[in-house]
Design a protein around this motif. Structure first.
Motif, PDB file in Angstrom:
ATOM      1  N   GLN A  38       0.829  -1.198   0.000  1.00 43.82           N
ATOM      2  CA  GLN A  38       0.000   0.000   0.000  1.00 43.82           C
ATOM      3  C   GLN A  38       0.867   1.253   0.000  1.00 43.82           C
ATOM      4  OE1 GLN A  38      -2.570  -0.392   3.384  1.00 43.82           O
ATOM      5  NE2 GLN A  38      -4.007  -1.737   2.318  1.00 43.82           N
ATOM      6  N   SER A  40       3.872   1.548  -1.174  1.00 41.62           N
ATOM      7  CA  SER A  40       4.464   1.647  -2.501  1.00 41.62           C
ATOM      8  C   SER A  40       3.485   2.271  -3.491  1.00 41.62           C
ATOM      9  CB  SER A  40       4.889   0.265  -2.984  1.00 41.62           C
ATOM     10  OG  SER A  40       5.395   0.323  -4.276  1.00 41.62           O
ATOM     11  N   SER A  41       2.220   1.875  -3.423  1.00 39.86           N
ATOM     12  CA  SER A  41       1.204   2.453  -4.311  1.00 39.86           C
ATOM     13  C   SER A  41       1.014   3.940  -4.048  1.00 39.86           C
ATOM     14  CB  SER A  41      -0.133   1.732  -4.114  1.00 39.86           C
ATOM     15  OG  SER A  41      -0.027   0.393  -4.513  1.00 39.86           O
ATOM     16  N   VAL A  42       0.993   4.323  -2.784  1.00 40.15           N
ATOM     17  CA  VAL A  42       0.820   5.727  -2.425  1.00 40.15           C
ATOM     18  C   VAL A  42       2.012   6.550  -2.917  1.00 40.15           C
ATOM     19  CG1 VAL A  42       0.734   7.333  -0.479  1.00 40.15           C
ATOM     20  CG2 VAL A  42      -0.687   5.286  -0.462  1.00 40.15           C
ATOM     21  N   ASN A  44       3.987   5.870  -5.405  1.00 42.38           N
ATOM     22  CA  ASN A  44       3.952   5.945  -6.871  1.00 42.38           C
ATOM     23  C   ASN A  44       2.910   6.944  -7.368  1.00 42.38           C
ATOM     24  OD1 ASN A  44       6.020   4.150  -7.391  1.00 42.38           O
ATOM     25  ND2 ASN A  44       4.655   2.398  -7.374  1.00 42.38           N
ATOM     26  N   ASN A  45       1.889   7.236  -6.591  1.00 43.03           N
ATOM     27  CA  ASN A  45       0.826   8.154  -6.998  1.00 43.03           C
ATOM     28  C   ASN A  45       1.114   9.608  -6.613  1.00 43.03           C
ATOM     29  OD1 ASN A  45      -0.718   6.169  -8.237  1.00 43.03           O
ATOM     30  ND2 ASN A  45      -1.745   5.646  -6.330  1.00 43.03           N
ATOM     31  N   ILE A  46       2.205   9.866  -5.924  1.00 42.81           N
ATOM     32  CA  ILE A  46       2.555  11.247  -5.560  1.00 42.81           C
ATOM     33  C   ILE A  46       3.034  11.963  -6.822  1.00 42.81           C
ATOM     34  CG2 ILE A  46       4.199  12.685  -4.282  1.00 42.81           C
ATOM     35  CD1 ILE A  46       4.212  10.563  -2.099  1.00 42.81           C
ATOM     36  N   PRO A  47       2.468  13.136  -7.090  1.00 37.57           N
ATOM     37  CA  PRO A  47       2.899  13.870  -8.289  1.00 37.57           C
ATOM     38  C   PRO A  47       4.369  14.273  -8.178  1.00 37.57           C
ATOM     39  CG  PRO A  47       0.994  14.918  -7.256  1.00 37.57           C
ATOM     40  CD  PRO A  47       1.432  13.815  -6.360  1.00 37.57           C
ATOM     41  N   ARG A  48       5.056  14.138  -9.255  1.00 40.26           N
ATOM     42  CA  ARG A  48       6.471  14.501  -9.301  1.00 40.26           C
ATOM     43  C   ARG A  48       6.615  15.954  -9.734  1.00 40.26           C
ATOM     44  NH1 ARG A  48       7.628   9.574  -8.338  1.00 40.26           N
ATOM     45  NH2 ARG A  48       7.701   7.786  -9.663  1.00 40.26           N
TER      46      ARG A  48
END
Length: 49
Positions: A38, A40-42, A44-48
């Motif tokens: 979970q 890791s998913s969060v 990966n979803n953070i805007p760069r």
């Protein structure tokens, strides 16, 4: 309980304790794995920027 006493009598105390601890830790390891997935998913979803 009788199975535990029989296990201790047949294979020895250290093996019985090891099996008991592995069974107890298994559910905690599964929860930890789910939490890591979970996280890791969060991440990966953070805007760069």
């Amino acid at each position: 309980m009788e199975a535990l006493v029989g296990l201790i009598g047949n294979v020895g105390f250290p093996i019985a304790v090891s099996i008991y601890l592995l069974v107890r830790i298994e559910s905690k390891l599964e929860k930890l794995t789910n939490s890591i997935n979970q996280l890791s998913s969060v991440i990966n979803n953070i805007p760069r920027l």
